[in-house]
Design a protein around this motif. Sequence first.
Motif, PDB file in Angstrom:
ATOM      1  N   LEU A  27       0.852  -1.185   0.000  1.00 49.01           N
ATOM      2  CA  LEU A  27       0.000   0.000   0.000  1.00 49.01           C
ATOM      3  C   LEU A  27       0.887   1.232   0.000  1.00 49.01           C
ATOM      4  CD1 LEU A  27      -2.960  -0.730   2.411  1.00 49.01           C
ATOM      5  CD2 LEU A  27      -3.023  -0.429  -0.057  1.00 49.01           C
ATOM      6  N   ALA A  28       0.559   2.157  -0.864  1.00 49.39           N
ATOM      7  CA  ALA A  28       1.375   3.367  -0.999  1.00 49.39           C
ATOM      8  C   ALA A  28       0.547   4.587  -0.613  1.00 49.39           C
ATOM      9  CB  ALA A  28       1.853   3.507  -2.444  1.00 49.39           C
ATOM     10  N   THR A  29       1.220   5.575  -0.042  1.00 46.44           N
ATOM     11  CA  THR A  29       0.575   6.873   0.161  1.00 46.44           C
ATOM     12  C   THR A  29       1.449   7.929  -0.503  1.00 46.44           C
ATOM     13  OG1 THR A  29       1.696   7.147   2.284  1.00 46.44           O
ATOM     14  CG2 THR A  29      -0.547   6.273   2.347  1.00 46.44           C
ATOM     15  N   LEU A  30       0.784   8.871  -1.125  1.00 46.40           N
ATOM     16  CA  LEU A  30       1.490   9.951  -1.809  1.00 46.40           C
ATOM     17  C   LEU A  30       0.957  11.265  -1.248  1.00 46.40           C
ATOM     18  CD1 LEU A  30       3.480  10.663  -4.106  1.00 46.40           C
ATOM     19  CD2 LEU A  30       1.509  10.729  -5.641  1.00 46.40           C
ATOM     20  N   SER A  31       1.823  12.005  -0.568  1.00 45.39           N
ATOM     21  CA  SER A  31       1.364  13.193   0.161  1.00 45.39           C
ATOM     22  C   SER A  31       1.953  14.459  -0.427  1.00 45.39           C
ATOM     23  CB  SER A  31       1.764  13.093   1.636  1.00 45.39           C
ATOM     24  OG  SER A  31       1.173  11.949   2.194  1.00 45.39           O
ATOM     25  N   TRP A  32       1.124  15.479  -0.417  1.00 41.09           N
ATOM     26  CA  TRP A  32       1.549  16.787  -0.915  1.00 41.09           C
ATOM     27  C   TRP A  32       0.647  17.836  -0.307  1.00 41.09           C
ATOM     28  CZ3 TRP A  32      -0.685  20.766  -3.780  1.00 41.09           C
ATOM     29  CH2 TRP A  32       0.200  21.718  -4.323  1.00 41.09           C
ATOM     30  N   ASN A  33       1.238  18.791   0.374  1.00 45.91           N
ATOM     31  CA  ASN A  33       0.491  19.925   0.921  1.00 45.91           C
ATOM     32  C   ASN A  33      -0.724  19.513   1.755  1.00 45.91           C
ATOM     33  OD1 ASN A  33       1.890  22.212   0.425  1.00 45.91           O
ATOM     34  ND2 ASN A  33       0.564  22.965  -1.212  1.00 45.91           N
ATOM     35  N   GLY A  34      -0.567  18.513   2.580  1.00 45.75           N
ATOM     36  CA  GLY A  34      -1.647  18.128   3.488  1.00 45.75           C
ATOM     37  C   GLY A  34      -2.668  17.181   2.898  1.00 45.75           C
ATOM     38  N   LEU A  35      -2.555  16.863   1.613  1.00 43.17           N
ATOM     39  CA  LEU A  35      -3.458  15.889   0.994  1.00 43.17           C
ATOM     40  C   LEU A  35      -2.711  14.579   0.773  1.00 43.17           C
ATOM     41  CD1 LEU A  35      -5.182  18.084  -1.761  1.00 43.17           C
ATOM     42  CD2 LEU A  35      -6.224  17.238   0.369  1.00 43.17           C
ATOM     43  N   THR A  36      -3.440  13.478   0.868  1.00 45.75           N
ATOM     44  CA  THR A  36      -2.804  12.171   0.672  1.00 45.75           C
ATOM     45  C   THR A  36      -3.613  11.318  -0.293  1.00 45.75           C
ATOM     46  OG1 THR A  36      -1.819  12.173   2.864  1.00 45.75           O
ATOM     47  CG2 THR A  36      -2.075  10.034   1.811  1.00 45.75           C
ATOM     48  N   GLY A  37      -2.935  10.791  -1.312  1.00 39.02           N
ATOM     49  CA  GLY A  37      -3.545   9.833  -2.224  1.00 39.02           C
ATOM     50  C   GLY A  37      -3.051   8.436  -1.891  1.00 39.02           C
ATOM     51  N   TYR A  38      -3.893   7.454  -2.135  1.00 34.19           N
ATOM     52  CA  TYR A  38      -3.545   6.050  -1.854  1.00 34.19           C
ATOM     53  C   TYR A  38      -3.319   5.279  -3.152  1.00 34.19           C
ATOM     54  CZ  TYR A  38      -5.155   6.867   2.914  1.00 34.19           C
ATOM     55  OH  TYR A  38      -5.308   7.348   4.181  1.00 34.19           O
ATOM     56  N   GLY A  39      -2.371   4.362  -3.079  1.00 41.17           N
ATOM     57  CA  GLY A  39      -2.124   3.475  -4.216  1.00 41.17           C
ATOM     58  C   GLY A  39      -1.871   2.066  -3.709  1.00 41.17           C
ATOM     59  N   GLU A  40      -1.919   1.101  -4.610  1.00 39.35           N
ATOM     60  CA  GLU A  40      -1.758  -0.296  -4.197  1.00 39.35           C
ATOM     61  C   GLU A  40      -1.106  -1.119  -5.300  1.00 39.35           C
ATOM     62  OE1 GLU A  40      -5.461  -2.222  -3.309  1.00 39.35           O
ATOM     63  OE2 GLU A  40      -4.508  -4.155  -2.920  1.00 39.35           O
ATOM     64  N   ALA A  41      -0.209  -1.990  -4.872  1.00 42.40           N
ATOM     65  CA  ALA A  41       0.303  -3.052  -5.751  1.00 42.40           C
ATOM     66  C   ALA A  41      -0.184  -4.366  -5.167  1.00 42.40           C
ATOM     67  CB  ALA A  41       1.829  -3.028  -5.774  1.00 42.40           C
ATOM     68  N   ALA A  42      -0.953  -5.135  -5.938  1.00 46.32           N
ATOM     69  CA  ALA A  42      -1.360  -6.481  -5.521  1.00 46.32           C
ATOM     70  C   ALA A  42      -0.581  -7.454  -6.392  1.00 46.32           C
ATOM     71  CB  ALA A  42      -2.858  -6.676  -5.693  1.00 46.32           C
ATOM     72  N   MET A  43       0.099  -8.423  -5.745  1.00 47.43           N
ATOM     73  CA  MET A  43       1.123  -9.189  -6.468  1.00 47.43           C
ATOM     74  C   MET A  43       0.923 -10.693  -6.337  1.00 47.43           C
ATOM     75  SD  MET A  43       4.299  -6.702  -5.382  1.00 47.43           S
ATOM     76  CE  MET A  43       3.878  -6.700  -3.632  1.00 47.43           C
ATOM     77  N   PRO A  44      -0.011 -11.255  -7.116  1.00 42.27           N
ATOM     78  CA  PRO A  44      -0.130 -12.716  -7.111  1.00 42.27           C
ATOM     79  C   PRO A  44       1.182 -13.332  -7.595  1.00 42.27           C
ATOM     80  CG  PRO A  44      -1.375 -11.782  -8.943  1.00 42.27           C
ATOM     81  CD  PRO A  44      -0.896 -10.632  -8.106  1.00 42.27           C
ATOM     82  N   PRO A  45       1.549 -14.505  -7.084  1.00 41.18           N
ATOM     83  CA  PRO A  45       2.907 -15.023  -7.296  1.00 41.18           C
ATOM     84  C   PRO A  45       3.256 -15.273  -8.761  1.00 41.18           C
ATOM     85  CG  PRO A  45       1.477 -16.663  -6.246  1.00 41.18           C
ATOM     86  CD  PRO A  45       0.735 -15.379  -6.224  1.00 41.18           C
ATOM     87  N   TYR A  46       2.252 -15.570  -9.598  1.00 41.09           N
ATOM     88  CA  TYR A  46       2.586 -15.956 -10.969  1.00 41.09           C
ATOM     89  C   TYR A  46       3.080 -14.799 -11.826  1.00 41.09           C
ATOM     90  CZ  TYR A  46      -2.433 -14.853 -10.975  1.00 41.09           C
ATOM     91  OH  TYR A  46      -3.649 -14.260 -10.744  1.00 41.09           O
ATOM     92  N   TYR A  47       3.007 -13.562 -11.338  1.00 42.60           N
ATOM     93  CA  TYR A  47       3.592 -12.465 -12.106  1.00 42.60           C
ATOM     94  C   TYR A  47       4.977 -12.068 -11.605  1.00 42.60           C
ATOM     95  CZ  TYR A  47      -0.629 -12.035 -14.857  1.00 42.60           C
ATOM     96  OH  TYR A  47      -1.670 -12.298 -15.717  1.00 42.60           O
ATOM     97  N   GLY A  48       5.462 -12.710 -10.541  1.00 42.26           N
ATOM     98  CA  GLY A  48       6.873 -12.599 -10.183  1.00 42.26           C
ATOM     99  C   GLY A  48       7.258 -11.412  -9.320  1.00 42.26           C
ATOM    100  N   GLU A  49       6.332 -10.522  -8.997  1.00 39.36           N
ATOM    101  CA  GLU A  49       6.699  -9.400  -8.138  1.00 39.36           C
ATOM    102  C   GLU A  49       6.571  -9.829  -6.666  1.00 39.36           C
ATOM    103  OE1 GLU A  49       4.244  -6.401 -10.791  1.00 39.36           O
ATOM    104  OE2 GLU A  49       5.489  -5.270  -9.374  1.00 39.36           O
TER     105      GLU A  49
END
Length: 356
Positions: free
Chosen positions: A42-64
Amino acid sequence: MCFVAKKHINSQMQLSFQALLLELKHPFRLATGMRTHTNAMLATLSWNGLTGYGEAAMPPYYGETHQTAAAFLEMAARRLQSVQQPLSPALIDALLHEIDGLAPGNHAAKAAVDIALHDLWGRQQGKPLWTIWGIDPDRMPPGSFTLGIDTPEVLREKLLEGADFPILKIKLGSDDDRGIIRTIREASDKPIYVDANQGWTGREAALDLVYWLQEHGVQLIEQPFHKNDLESAAWLTERSPLPVFADESFQRLTDLPLVASCFHGVNVKLMKCTGLSEARRAIAAARQKNMQVMIGCMTETSCAISAAAQVAPLCDFVDLDGCWLIRNNPFDLPGLQEGKLQLTTLPGLGLHVKTS
Ligand code: MG
């Protein structure tokens, strides 16, 4: 689990991330294997008091893995640190282009950055992404609920868990595909999408099965053969009475010319195609080639599901149930009304971090 972003009052953009193990409610069996967890970041990206959320979901067959995603997100964080102005579509495009070039692969980690940038941009605008993009929420197709390969008892239990979804997505590619469908049909007359997850071999046998599936209320077939066996896919697509979709055979926009002549449609997933920016281009490009489009997911939190939901009304089929399949979603579930994902007026992705 508690996942609350700290408020950063900082005119420099700050990308932070946290490794998660998403616990599946049931062991998830596919033609390609079984698992009980999905690695996520889970990622958060913050700037000037605002925060956006991001996500990497990594099932094993894609290697991440957590390690590869952390290494990639560190690089992305260094690049984003130099951003000192509000986001714009042109700036997001330029940043994503640069970040895509930091390293090959890492599609899910790239999606985490893309989703966080878009969530933050929407929050800066004070509007949901679907509104900014002029997408009509009334065009949201009904959603499907996924059932992995399981015993009849577990299948019946899962049918109850998916009661709010009007369509079933059934994983096949087992030793007894007809038996699975018969078990489902004893308990439910809902329309069915079938996902063979590359598990079928033999073209004639596959075609026989497709005709049988059509008689049992199946509406489409996903990834019948191995991802590289495009010849067999094209053979089946030419003869199939049901539309045939590419999933594992279609990762990114650059794959589209190759799969366009072999399938009726593509399953677009943010974790494969590096996020919303490329997903929107892939949907438009598939349309130009008269292909049908499904928007799909991995087992993900509400973050990535809500991101995909923003563009789901542009698609024919919606398979965005990933956050209903996990126990430890850090966000509230999206709304479902008459089996359709609800798009809200909250800015960005419209996420709510769980308070308990
Ligand atoms: Mg699939």
